[in-house]
Design a protein around this motif. Structure first.
Motif, PDB file in Angstrom:
ATOM      1  N   THR A  45     -28.347  50.119  -9.895  1.00  0.00           N
ATOM      2  CA  THR A  45     -28.198  49.822  -8.476  1.00  0.00           C
ATOM      3  C   THR A  45     -27.194  50.811  -7.884  1.00  0.00           C
ATOM      4  OG1 THR A  45     -28.448  47.544  -9.131  1.00  0.00           O
ATOM      5  CG2 THR A  45     -27.791  47.941  -6.879  1.00  0.00           C
ATOM      6  N   PRO A  46     -27.540  51.461  -6.775  1.00  0.00           N
ATOM      7  CA  PRO A  46     -26.667  52.536  -6.275  1.00  0.00           C
ATOM      8  C   PRO A  46     -25.225  52.110  -6.065  1.00  0.00           C
ATOM      9  CG  PRO A  46     -28.749  52.552  -5.139  1.00  0.00           C
ATOM     10  CD  PRO A  46     -28.770  51.355  -6.018  1.00  0.00           C
ATOM     11  N   PHE A  47     -25.038  50.891  -5.516  1.00  0.00           N
ATOM     12  CA  PHE A  47     -23.664  50.482  -5.210  1.00  0.00           C
ATOM     13  C   PHE A  47     -22.833  50.376  -6.486  1.00  0.00           C
ATOM     14  CE2 PHE A  47     -20.620  46.974  -4.980  1.00  0.00           C
ATOM     15  CZ  PHE A  47     -19.780  47.490  -4.012  1.00  0.00           C
ATOM     16  N   TYR A  48     -23.374  49.671  -7.483  1.00  0.00           N
ATOM     17  CA  TYR A  48     -22.616  49.484  -8.720  1.00  0.00           C
ATOM     18  C   TYR A  48     -22.458  50.795  -9.463  1.00  0.00           C
ATOM     19  CZ  TYR A  48     -22.712  44.542  -8.021  1.00  0.00           C
ATOM     20  OH  TYR A  48     -22.510  43.317  -7.509  1.00  0.00           O
ATOM     21  N   ARG A  49     -23.498  51.634  -9.353  1.00  0.00           N
ATOM     22  CA  ARG A  49     -23.430  52.927 -10.000  1.00  0.00           C
ATOM     23  C   ARG A  49     -22.241  53.723  -9.468  1.00  0.00           C
ATOM     24  NH1 ARG A  49     -28.936  56.159 -10.900  1.00  0.00           N
ATOM     25  NH2 ARG A  49     -27.980  57.841 -12.078  1.00  0.00           N
ATOM     26  N   ARG A  50     -22.139  53.757  -8.136  1.00  0.00           N
ATOM     27  CA  ARG A  50     -21.018  54.483  -7.541  1.00  0.00           C
ATOM     28  C   ARG A  50     -19.696  53.810  -7.894  1.00  0.00           C
ATOM     29  NH1 ARG A  50     -23.158  54.703  -1.951  1.00  0.00           N
ATOM     30  NH2 ARG A  50     -25.192  55.028  -2.862  1.00  0.00           N
ATOM     31  N   LEU A  51     -19.743  52.482  -7.909  1.00  0.00           N
ATOM     32  CA  LEU A  51     -18.507  51.760  -8.223  1.00  0.00           C
ATOM     33  C   LEU A  51     -18.019  52.119  -9.618  1.00  0.00           C
ATOM     34  CD1 LEU A  51     -16.628  49.480  -7.192  1.00  0.00           C
ATOM     35  CD2 LEU A  51     -18.008  47.929  -8.529  1.00  0.00           C
ATOM     36  N   PHE A  52     -18.927  52.116 -10.586  1.00  0.00           N
ATOM     37  CA  PHE A  52     -18.506  52.344 -11.964  1.00  0.00           C
ATOM     38  C   PHE A  52     -18.232  53.805 -12.249  1.00  0.00           C
ATOM     39  CE2 PHE A  52     -20.590  48.206 -12.636  1.00  0.00           C
ATOM     40  CZ  PHE A  52     -19.499  47.573 -13.193  1.00  0.00           C
ATOM     41  N   HIS A  53     -18.977  54.682 -11.585  1.00  0.00           N
ATOM     42  CA  HIS A  53     -18.810  56.102 -11.889  1.00  0.00           C
ATOM     43  C   HIS A  53     -17.675  56.741 -11.104  1.00  0.00           C
ATOM     44  CE1 HIS A  53     -23.140  56.496 -13.567  1.00  0.00           C
ATOM     45  NE2 HIS A  53     -22.311  55.926 -14.392  1.00  0.00           N
ATOM     46  N   VAL A  54     -17.427  56.259  -9.911  1.00  0.00           N
ATOM     47  CA  VAL A  54     -16.405  56.891  -9.066  1.00  0.00           C
ATOM     48  C   VAL A  54     -15.256  55.928  -8.790  1.00  0.00           C
ATOM     49  CG1 VAL A  54     -15.982  58.042  -6.893  1.00  0.00           C
ATOM     50  CG2 VAL A  54     -18.181  58.328  -8.001  1.00  0.00           C
ATOM     51  N   GLY A  55     -15.641  54.736  -8.295  1.00  0.00           N
ATOM     52  CA  GLY A  55     -14.615  53.830  -7.795  1.00  0.00           C
ATOM     53  C   GLY A  55     -13.645  53.379  -8.867  1.00  0.00           C
ATOM     54  N   LEU A  56     -14.186  52.899  -9.986  1.00  0.00           N
ATOM     55  CA  LEU A  56     -13.290  52.361 -11.012  1.00  0.00           C
ATOM     56  C   LEU A  56     -12.392  53.428 -11.639  1.00  0.00           C
ATOM     57  CD1 LEU A  56     -15.126  49.544 -12.937  1.00  0.00           C
ATOM     58  CD2 LEU A  56     -13.275  49.432 -11.293  1.00  0.00           C
ATOM     59  N   PRO A  57     -12.908  54.597 -12.025  1.00  0.00           N
ATOM     60  CA  PRO A  57     -11.993  55.614 -12.569  1.00  0.00           C
ATOM     61  C   PRO A  57     -10.925  56.027 -11.563  1.00  0.00           C
ATOM     62  CG  PRO A  57     -14.248  56.181 -13.067  1.00  0.00           C
ATOM     63  CD  PRO A  57     -14.297  55.019 -12.150  1.00  0.00           C
ATOM     64  N   ALA A  58     -11.363  56.209 -10.302  1.00  0.00           N
ATOM     65  CA  ALA A  58     -10.371  56.610  -9.302  1.00  0.00           C
ATOM     66  C   ALA A  58      -9.315  55.522  -9.130  1.00  0.00           C
ATOM     67  CB  ALA A  58     -11.078  56.891  -7.980  1.00  0.00           C
ATOM     68  N   GLY A  59      -9.793  54.259  -9.090  1.00  0.00           N
ATOM     69  CA  GLY A  59      -8.847  53.160  -8.951  1.00  0.00           C
ATOM     70  C   GLY A  59      -7.888  53.079 -10.125  1.00  0.00           C
ATOM     71  N   LEU A  60      -8.435  53.304 -11.316  1.00  0.00           N
ATOM     72  CA  LEU A  60      -7.597  53.241 -12.517  1.00  0.00           C
ATOM     73  C   LEU A  60      -6.518  54.325 -12.478  1.00  0.00           C
ATOM     74  CD1 LEU A  60      -7.802  51.395 -14.968  1.00  0.00           C
ATOM     75  CD2 LEU A  60      -8.832  53.297 -16.197  1.00  0.00           C
ATOM     76  N   VAL A  61      -6.943  55.534 -12.115  1.00  0.00           N
ATOM     77  CA  VAL A  61      -5.983  56.639 -12.056  1.00  0.00           C
ATOM     78  C   VAL A  61      -4.906  56.342 -11.013  1.00  0.00           C
ATOM     79  CG1 VAL A  61      -5.736  59.033 -11.361  1.00  0.00           C
ATOM     80  CG2 VAL A  61      -7.542  58.389 -12.935  1.00  0.00           C
ATOM     81  N   THR A  62      -5.349  55.819  -9.855  1.00  0.00           N
ATOM     82  CA  THR A  62      -4.382  55.488  -8.812  1.00  0.00           C
ATOM     83  C   THR A  62      -3.408  54.428  -9.293  1.00  0.00           C
ATOM     84  OG1 THR A  62      -6.219  55.852  -7.322  1.00  0.00           O
ATOM     85  CG2 THR A  62      -4.225  54.954  -6.369  1.00  0.00           C
ATOM     86  N   LEU A  63      -3.965  53.424  -9.996  1.00  0.00           N
ATOM     87  CA  LEU A  63      -3.113  52.336 -10.476  1.00  0.00           C
ATOM     88  C   LEU A  63      -2.060  52.861 -11.446  1.00  0.00           C
ATOM     89  CD1 LEU A  63      -2.899  49.246 -10.293  1.00  0.00           C
ATOM     90  CD2 LEU A  63      -4.126  49.164 -12.447  1.00  0.00           C
ATOM     91  N   ILE A  64      -2.509  53.681 -12.386  1.00  0.00           N
ATOM     92  CA  ILE A  64      -1.557  54.220 -13.365  1.00  0.00           C
ATOM     93  C   ILE A  64      -0.492  55.046 -12.656  1.00  0.00           C
ATOM     94  CG2 ILE A  64      -1.356  55.852 -15.268  1.00  0.00           C
ATOM     95  CD1 ILE A  64      -4.093  54.865 -16.193  1.00  0.00           C
ATOM     96  N   ALA A  65      -0.945  55.858 -11.697  1.00  0.00           N
ATOM     97  CA  ALA A  65       0.019  56.698 -10.983  1.00  0.00           C
ATOM     98  C   ALA A  65       1.030  55.833 -10.241  1.00  0.00           C
ATOM     99  CB  ALA A  65      -0.725  57.608 -10.019  1.00  0.00           C
ATOM    100  N   LEU A  66       0.531  54.771  -9.601  1.00  0.00           N
ATOM    101  CA  LEU A  66       1.444  53.905  -8.845  1.00  0.00           C
ATOM    102  C   LEU A  66       2.437  53.215  -9.776  1.00  0.00           C
ATOM    103  CD1 LEU A  66      -0.834  52.340  -6.125  1.00  0.00           C
ATOM    104  CD2 LEU A  66       0.969  54.029  -5.875  1.00  0.00           C
ATOM    105  N   LEU A  67       1.915  52.733 -10.914  1.00  0.00           N
ATOM    106  CA  LEU A  67       2.815  52.064 -11.854  1.00  0.00           C
ATOM    107  C   LEU A  67       3.887  53.032 -12.355  1.00  0.00           C
ATOM    108  CD1 LEU A  67       0.431  49.829 -13.939  1.00  0.00           C
ATOM    109  CD2 LEU A  67       2.180  49.157 -12.303  1.00  0.00           C
ATOM    110  N   TRP A  68       3.495  54.258 -12.607  1.00  0.00           N
ATOM    111  CA  TRP A  68       4.449  55.246 -13.099  1.00  0.00           C
ATOM    112  C   TRP A  68       5.472  55.568 -12.023  1.00  0.00           C
ATOM    113  CZ3 TRP A  68       5.714  60.476 -12.314  1.00  0.00           C
ATOM    114  CH2 TRP A  68       6.430  61.049 -13.376  1.00  0.00           C
ATOM    115  N   LEU A  69       4.974  55.630 -10.781  1.00  0.00           N
ATOM    116  CA  LEU A  69       5.880  55.986  -9.694  1.00  0.00           C
ATOM    117  C   LEU A  69       6.786  54.826  -9.293  1.00  0.00           C
ATOM    118  CD1 LEU A  69       3.679  58.157  -7.369  1.00  0.00           C
ATOM    119  CD2 LEU A  69       5.615  58.859  -8.724  1.00  0.00           C
ATOM    120  N   ALA A  70       6.460  53.630  -9.791  1.00  0.00           N
ATOM    121  CA  ALA A  70       7.264  52.480  -9.393  1.00  0.00           C
ATOM    122  C   ALA A  70       8.704  52.617  -9.887  1.00  0.00           C
ATOM    123  CB  ALA A  70       6.645  51.196  -9.948  1.00  0.00           C
ATOM    124  N   SER A  71       8.907  53.398 -10.939  1.00  0.00           N
ATOM    125  CA  SER A  71      10.266  53.578 -11.447  1.00  0.00           C
ATOM    126  C   SER A  71      10.972  54.704 -10.690  1.00  0.00           C
ATOM    127  CB  SER A  71      10.190  53.896 -12.939  1.00  0.00           C
ATOM    128  OG  SER A  71      11.218  54.773 -13.289  1.00  0.00           O
TER     129      SER A  71
END
Lengths: 318, 444
Positions: A45-71
């Motif tokens: 399904t296009p929506f989930y495809r984009r979510l899993f291929h783009v959205g989730l990795p980007a979100g994960l990277v952003t999350l890690i970056a934010l957590l690292w920057l929290a200090s």
């Protein structure tokens, strides 16, 4: 060590590798289970495809970056690293300013500009605020306009258009030099420092500098005798000659009035006489005020004439 | 019959929606194989309808972007026998086709061959209300057909108007807009077992698929493998499938008769398996590799190892000559063709103007079948291969895929069916309202 390698060879590949051959006894069933079928359809399904291929990795990277920057330490380290990197680029020799070159200024102004643009060279051109420097230079009274640019080769070029003083203005605080636009360019200690420039005085004199210059030009025939111009009531000019002889000029058309006086002087040597004031304020009735001795002499002469006239018979007696 | 009418109308709506989305799957649920093709509709002519048969028979509108074939399970005689197994087969095929196409498919058009199809000829007649024939008149003509007794538990699969006549002019292809008084129509109605359709629809539903249409495989393989003049002049398409042999008679580009024989290639395989005492998979293998129906002298010398894994050396190294194999296959093939011949005689095949016969389907690939079929069915027999459609992989161009290809053509431009026309409202109020509208139209 050898044991570890052996353990690695024995365990991990056997965990990772999927058995390719199905267990004997049953045929491999190619049919997907219901959940794997639904999962594959979901992933197509296009929506989930984009979510899993783009959205989730980007979100994960952003999350890690934010957590690292929290200090705060990490943030500081990051910014320090960034600054160091930036400095390393900015301090390259291609970007360094090594000398200042000032053009279009006389020696005094050049010294003043060097004082204003005091930079601890060599300096990176990224750290140089050229606009502020230009404003500081333009704030000098003797500078009409300035161009500041960094030339290739590490030269900071300051091109200055200087204001030229055209007159000395005696004001309450001393002697000021002013240019043709009425802007003060500097101060002098004594009149003798710039005896080549005409002197003006009085409130509002600098606002009418054009008129003053025209009057000085018109007064060229009597130039050695002119001491200066005084602005009276911010309205009109008095020309002061030596011997405190004043020529009161009208508000309107002062140059013509002055030319009339000069013509009178050339014809009748008016100004060589013992005159205190030549009043040209009323154009159709120029008036002359004599000095007291001259007045007394004139009066005496007039009285003598009168007595002579009265004692005519007496005179006739002679 | 009303619920089925609604169901078919609903399917037509789903099909229209699927075509607007641009992706639709077709599923040929056969006895021996399940084929799934994914079609994408974005051709250049999508917005410009052409009159009659367009270039490439209108099939440049779509492209096959995904293709998968899997062995059928749980289907016997073209009907769903075990729902779980059928579902797994459908899921396998659909998932592989989706993976091939890299799109998700939600709508599927399905064809099947079994469920004892039976043809009925219907006749309907009505007065034309306005000056010219319009859609409402056609709807009333179709509604006036007297419903035949199709039997208990039977459902209508196809109901296609095959002939129109207006007053005394017959053979009109499209009466709409023509002037006349009395409009009548011949309708071909194909009835099948309702339970089979219900089961099939339930299987699709359990695979999360929406059914956008359902067709008889005899009909769609006729569309694919008969060329245009054969369809026009009259021909029979015999689709020799795995579990059933379908036959459809085409005339003036309409299917006028369809029937099926409940025997097919799997029966031949079963005969070989039983005759030679070998497993079904091995029987299928030697049937496809060495099978035939006409024995020659050379075949005596061609020995086929038939193997086995019992452990008995003698048993595992048996050989048969090809003549023996042909001797097993030929009676069954003859029986199938005799049965087809009997069905054609019932249908009045000998009265057809052009008695050409086209053999297609997987069973028609038996070498020498055309000679045998010519002896039994008539002289004008040829082997048919399906039309080439855009993007169809080479593996799916054989005669075994004529039903799949025909289903793509059916999906692209379906025949008008009964449920495509509005049934005129019987209510007096609607009729008077329509009359009022008509009065306004006429007078203003």
């Amino acid at each position: 060590m050898r044991t570890l390698i052996l353990l690695w060879r024995l365990t991990l590949p056997s965990l990772l590798r999927v058995p390719m051959v199905p267990p004997s006894g049953g045929r491999r069933d190619p049919a997907p289970s219901v959940w794997s079928y639904r999962y594959q359809r979901l992933m197509l399904t296009p929506f989930y495809r984009r979510l899993f291929h783009v959205g989730l990795p980007a979100g994960l990277v952003t999350l890690i970056a934010l957590l690292w920057l929290a200090s705060a330490d990490n943030r500081a380290a990051l910014s320090a690293r960034f600054e160091a990197w930036k400095d390393a680029v900015q301090d390259r020799p291609e970007f360094m300013v090594t000398k200042i070159e000032v053009t279009g200024a006389d020696r005094a102004l050049m010294a003043a500009i060097r004082e204003v643009a005091r930079l601890d060279l060599p300096l990176s051109s990224f750290d140089l605020d050229v606009d502020a420097l230009r404003l500081r230079i333009t704030d000098l009274t003797a500078v009409r306009s300035a161009q500041v640019r960094v030339n290739p080769g590490g030269t900071l070029e300051i091109a200055v258009a200087q204001r030229n003083p055209v007159a000395v203005w005696r004001y309450a605080d001393g002697l000021r030099l002013i240019d043709a636009e009425g802007v003060m360019t500097g101060m002098i200690a004594e009149r003798a420092d710039r005896s080549d420039l005409p002197l003006i005085a009085g409130d509002g004199a600098k606002d009418a500098i054009d008129e003053a210059l025209a009057l000085f030009a018109a007064a060229a025939p009597i130039a050695p005798r002119v001491r200066g111009l005084v602005r009276m009531g911010e309205r009109r000019w008095d020309m002061v000659l030596d011997n405190d002889l004043r020529i009161l000029l009208p508000t309107e058309q002062p140059v013509q009035a002055l030319e009339r006086v000069i013509a009178l002087h050339q014809a009748q040597e008016l100004l060589d006489r013992d005159v205190a004031v030549v009043d040209m304020r009323l154009g159709d009735r120029p008036t002359v005020r004599l000095n007291p001795p001259a007045l007394a002499t004139l009066r005496a002469a007039a009285a003598a004439v009168a007595t002579t006239a009265a004692a005519a018979p007496v005179f006739e007696d002679h | 019959m009303r619920p089925l009418y609604e169901t078919q109308r609903l399917m037509r709506g789903i099909r229209r929606a699927a075509l607007q989305r641009g992706v639709i799957a077709i599923l040929d649920l056969g006895t021996s194989k399940t084929a799934c093709l994914v079609l994408r509709f974005d051709g250049p002519q999508r917005s410009q309808p052409v009159d009659g048969v367009g270039p490439m028979a209108g099939q440049s509108q779509f492209k096959v972007i995904g293709h998968a074939v899997t062995r059928s399970r749980g289907v016997r005689y073209g009907e769903v026998d075990s729902m779980g197994e059928t579902e797994r087969a459908i899921r396998t095929a659909v998932q592989a086709a989706q993976k091939d196409a890299q799109v998700r498919v939600d709508h599927v058009i399905v064809c099947f061959s079994g469920a004892r199809p039976e043809s009925f000829g219907l006749f309907g007649e009505a007065e034309v209300e306005g000056a010219t024939v319009d859609g409402w008149d056609i709807g009333r003509v179709l509604a006036s057909c007297d419903a035949p007794d199709i039997g208990h538990g039977r459902e209508v699969l196809h109901a296609q108007p095959v002939n129109w006549s207006l007053d005394h002019r017959s053979g009109l292809a499209d009466p709409r807009g023509q002037v006349g008084q009395r409009l009548s129509s011949d309708l071909h109605l194909l009835a099948v077992d309702g339970a089979a359709i219900e089961t099939l629809l339930l299987c699709l539903k359990r695979c999360d698929l929406e059914c956008a249409g359902i067709a008889s495989s005899a009909y769609v393989s006729g569309i694919a493998s008969l060329v245009e003049d054969e369809q026009e002049l009259g021909a029979v398409c015999i689709d020799m499938g795995g579990g059933t042999t379908g036959l459809s008679v085409f005339m003036r580009k309409h299917m006028v008769y369809a029937d099926s024989v409940r025997m097919g290639g799997e029966h031949v395989t079963a005969d070989i398996s039983m005759g030679l005492q070998i497993p079904m998979a091995m029987a299928e293998r030697i049937k496809t590799l060495y099978g035939g129906v006409v024995a020659t002298g050379k075949d005596d010398r061609e020995l086929i190892p038939i193997g086995g894994d019992t452990g008995d050396w003698e048993h595992d190294r048996r050989v048969v000559s090809r003549t023996e194999l042909i001797g097993i296959m030929r009676p069954r093939v003859e029986e199938i063709l005799e049965e087809v011949r009997a069905r054609l005689d019932v249908a009045g095949f000998d009265k057809l103007p052009s008695q050409s016969i086209v053999l297609t389907g997987g069973g028609s690939l038996i070498p020498g079948l055309d000679g045998l079929a010519a002896r039994i069915l008539g002289r004008k027999v040829r082997l048919g291969r399906p039309l080439r459609v855009q993007g169809l992989p080479q593996a799916a161009t054989g005669a075994a895929f004529s039903a799949s290809v025909g289903l793509t053509l059916f999906a692209a431009n379906p025949q008008d069916e009964w449920w495509d026309f509005e049934i005129p409202p019987d209510r007096q109020s609607a009729r008077s309202f329509r009359r009022a509208v008509k009065w306004f139209k006429d007078n203003w």
